[in-house]
Design a protein around this motif. Structure first.
Motif, PDB file in Angstrom:
ATOM      1  N   UNK A 270      15.613 -37.839   7.106  1.00  0.00           N
ATOM      2  CA  UNK A 270      15.082 -37.146   5.924  1.00  0.00           C
ATOM      3  C   UNK A 270      13.860 -36.281   6.219  1.00  0.00           C
ATOM      4  N   UNK A 271      12.875 -36.821   6.930  1.00  0.00           N
ATOM      5  CA  UNK A 271      11.618 -36.093   7.106  1.00  0.00           C
ATOM      6  C   UNK A 271      11.800 -34.792   7.878  1.00  0.00           C
ATOM      7  N   UNK A 272      12.466 -34.854   9.026  1.00  0.00           N
ATOM      8  CA  UNK A 272      12.533 -33.619   9.811  1.00  0.00           C
ATOM      9  C   UNK A 272      13.626 -32.676   9.302  1.00  0.00           C
ATOM     10  N   UNK A 273      14.610 -33.186   8.573  1.00  0.00           N
ATOM     11  CA  UNK A 273      15.562 -32.284   7.909  1.00  0.00           C
ATOM     12  C   UNK A 273      14.859 -31.489   6.817  1.00  0.00           C
TER      13      UNK A 273
ATOM     14  N   UNK B 250       5.562 -43.385  -5.548  1.00  0.00           N
ATOM     15  CA  UNK B 250       6.877 -42.890  -5.148  1.00  0.00           C
ATOM     16  C   UNK B 250       6.672 -41.903  -4.008  1.00  0.00           C
ATOM     17  N   UNK B 251       6.573 -42.406  -2.790  1.00  0.00           N
ATOM     18  CA  UNK B 251       6.283 -41.487  -1.689  1.00  0.00           C
ATOM     19  C   UNK B 251       7.099 -41.732  -0.425  1.00  0.00           C
ATOM     20  N   UNK B 252       8.096 -42.598  -0.483  1.00  0.00           N
ATOM     21  CA  UNK B 252       8.927 -42.769   0.707  1.00  0.00           C
ATOM     22  C   UNK B 252      10.309 -43.258   0.299  1.00  0.00           C
ATOM     23  N   UNK B 253      11.277 -42.353   0.377  1.00  0.00           N
ATOM     24  CA  UNK B 253      12.670 -42.676   0.044  1.00  0.00           C
ATOM     25  C   UNK B 253      12.810 -43.186  -1.379  1.00  0.00           C
ATOM     26  N   UNK B 254      11.885 -42.770  -2.257  1.00  0.00           N
ATOM     27  CA  UNK B 254      11.970 -43.131  -3.664  1.00  0.00           C
ATOM     28  C   UNK B 254      12.773 -42.100  -4.435  1.00  0.00           C
ATOM     29  N   UNK B 255      12.426 -41.916  -5.705  1.00  0.00           N
ATOM     30  CA  UNK B 255      13.201 -41.006  -6.543  1.00  0.00           C
ATOM     31  C   UNK B 255      13.139 -39.568  -6.038  1.00  0.00           C
ATOM     32  N   UNK B 256      11.937 -39.098  -5.675  1.00  0.00           N
ATOM     33  CA  UNK B 256      11.792 -37.696  -5.287  1.00  0.00           C
ATOM     34  C   UNK B 256      12.527 -37.392  -3.990  1.00  0.00           C
ATOM     35  N   UNK B 257      12.243 -38.155  -2.950  1.00  0.00           N
ATOM     36  CA  UNK B 257      12.857 -37.853  -1.656  1.00  0.00           C
ATOM     37  C   UNK B 257      14.363 -38.056  -1.690  1.00  0.00           C
ATOM     38  N   UNK B 258      14.819 -39.067  -2.422  1.00  0.00           N
ATOM     39  CA  UNK B 258      16.262 -39.279  -2.554  1.00  0.00           C
ATOM     40  C   UNK B 258      16.902 -38.110  -3.292  1.00  0.00           C
ATOM     41  N   UNK B 259      16.217 -37.609  -4.330  1.00  0.00           N
ATOM     42  CA  UNK B 259      16.734 -36.454  -5.068  1.00  0.00           C
ATOM     43  C   UNK B 259      16.756 -35.201  -4.199  1.00  0.00           C
ATOM     44  N   UNK B 260      15.735 -35.029  -3.360  1.00  0.00           N
ATOM     45  CA  UNK B 260      15.718 -33.881  -2.454  1.00  0.00           C
ATOM     46  C   UNK B 260      16.913 -33.932  -1.505  1.00  0.00           C
ATOM     47  N   UNK B 261      17.150 -35.099  -0.945  1.00  0.00           N
ATOM     48  CA  UNK B 261      18.279 -35.223  -0.024  1.00  0.00           C
ATOM     49  C   UNK B 261      19.606 -35.053  -0.753  1.00  0.00           C
TER      50      UNK B 261
ATOM     51  N   UNK C 214      20.113 -33.195  -3.349  1.00  0.00           N
ATOM     52  CA  UNK C 214      20.245 -31.778  -3.702  1.00  0.00           C
ATOM     53  C   UNK C 214      20.729 -30.949  -2.525  1.00  0.00           C
ATOM     54  N   UNK C 215      20.156 -31.209  -1.353  1.00  0.00           N
ATOM     55  CA  UNK C 215      20.436 -30.355  -0.202  1.00  0.00           C
ATOM     56  C   UNK C 215      21.395 -30.969   0.817  1.00  0.00           C
ATOM     57  N   UNK C 216      21.379 -32.290   0.933  1.00  0.00           N
ATOM     58  CA  UNK C 216      22.218 -32.966   1.930  1.00  0.00           C
ATOM     59  C   UNK C 216      22.892 -34.186   1.302  1.00  0.00           C
ATOM     60  N   UNK C 217      23.756 -33.983   0.308  1.00  0.00           N
ATOM     61  CA  UNK C 217      24.332 -35.109  -0.433  1.00  0.00           C
ATOM     62  C   UNK C 217      25.112 -36.099   0.434  1.00  0.00           C
ATOM     63  N   UNK C 218      25.650 -35.601   1.544  1.00  0.00           N
ATOM     64  CA  UNK C 218      26.424 -36.495   2.404  1.00  0.00           C
ATOM     65  C   UNK C 218      25.543 -37.536   3.079  1.00  0.00           C
ATOM     66  N   UNK C 219      24.235 -37.347   3.049  1.00  0.00           N
ATOM     67  CA  UNK C 219      23.311 -38.271   3.678  1.00  0.00           C
ATOM     68  C   UNK C 219      22.800 -39.353   2.718  1.00  0.00           C
ATOM     69  N   UNK C 220      23.208 -39.285   1.460  1.00  0.00           N
ATOM     70  CA  UNK C 220      22.750 -40.251   0.458  1.00  0.00           C
ATOM     71  C   UNK C 220      23.863 -41.259   0.158  1.00  0.00           C
ATOM     72  N   UNK C 221      23.560 -42.531   0.341  1.00  0.00           N
ATOM     73  CA  UNK C 221      24.480 -43.595  -0.075  1.00  0.00           C
ATOM     74  C   UNK C 221      24.211 -43.836  -1.558  1.00  0.00           C
ATOM     75  N   UNK C 222      24.840 -43.031  -2.396  1.00  0.00           N
ATOM     76  CA  UNK C 222      24.501 -43.011  -3.820  1.00  0.00           C
ATOM     77  C   UNK C 222      24.711 -44.353  -4.501  1.00  0.00           C
ATOM     78  N   UNK C 223      25.800 -45.010  -4.221  1.00  0.00           N
ATOM     79  CA  UNK C 223      26.075 -46.284  -4.880  1.00  0.00           C
ATOM     80  C   UNK C 223      25.062 -47.353  -4.462  1.00  0.00           C
TER      81      UNK C 223
END
Length: 256
Positions: free
Chosen positions: A54-57, A181-192, A194-203
């Protein structure tokens, strides 16, 4: 601005960077006084719902958006390969988190700066997406030591040192967001998402409970509510536009 509003299909962290250029093309950029954008992050655990990238992407993606925004202003920018050998004191205990020694990180940064300077680049802008205090301290220490004004200056985009007048409208912040909310919380998960949905285990994300520290699952925040973060792209647009103005002002102030 190119693809800032949605999914980054077939994304590569090396695309549009120096890595895909010939050495002559990189040298020509230096000869034209192009600036350099250096994305910094880390490979580390981001809860059970995101992978380690997440961070370097996100820092690399931000540099890409910024490169296109600067080009619209007539400012040429080259993107250096992403730097992801950082420091993570709190998350180091989790498998997959590569946390290096402070002296290692600083030495790597200094060598990168020395290479860029030897080719003739004069203005380096660091886009960092990892907030560990020691990690940030090492960035500041390295850039302070490397800067040899006015011949070679490294800027940290977290601490601009310049104010600009602007009418850029930022979207409203979500008022009911769980804090911190500063590490893999709502914001960072939403960013990923938005831009890289395949990297989010949504369920998986939707089943996680809010945490106010990194432990026990290597996230801090409320990733389950990430779908409530509806202004990710709008905020990115505004942030990049403001960063373009600040870089323009810095180059005018310090001389390109």
């Amino acid at each position: 601005m190119k693809d800032i509003n949605g999914v980054q299909s077939h994304f590569s962290v090396f695309e549009e960077s120096m890595v895909e250029m010939t050495w002559q093309e990189v040298q020509a950029g230096a000869d034209r006084d192009a600036i350099v954008l250096l994305p910094i992050g880390i490979i580390e655990g981001h809860g059970p719902h995101l992978d380690l990238s997440a961070d370097f992407y996100l820092s690399t993606l931000n540099c890409r958006f910024l490169k296109h925004g600067l080009l619209e202003k007539g400012i040429e920018a080259l993107i250096a390969p992403p730097f992801y050998w950082g420091i993570s004191q709190d998350v180091a205990r989790y498998a997959g988190t590569f946390s290096v020694r402070p002296e290692t990180m600083k030495a790597l940064l200094m060598d990168i700066f020395a290479s860029l300077r030897s080719w003739g680049f004069k203005r380096i802008f660091i886009q960092n997406a990892h907030g560990d205090p020691l990690h940030v301290e090492i960035i500041k220490s390295a850039l302070s030591e490397a800067t040899q004004a006015p011949d070679f200056i490294v800027y940290f985009m977290w601490e601009w040192g310049v104010e600009v007048e602007h009418t850029i409208a930022f979207p409203p912040l979500r008022e009911d967001r769980f804090q911190p909310d500063y590490h893999a919380g709502a914001i960072e998960t939403a960013q990923m998402a938005t831009y890289f949905p395949e990297k989010v285990r949504a369920e998986v994300a939707k089943k996680l409970k809010p945490q106010d520290s990194f432990h026990p699952l290597a996230y801090c925040g409320d990733p389950a509510s990430y779908e409530s973060e509806i202004n990710i792209a709008e905020f990115a647009n505004a942030e990049v536009a403001l960063d373009v103005l600040k870089i323009e002002a810095i180059l005018e102030r310090d001389g390109k």
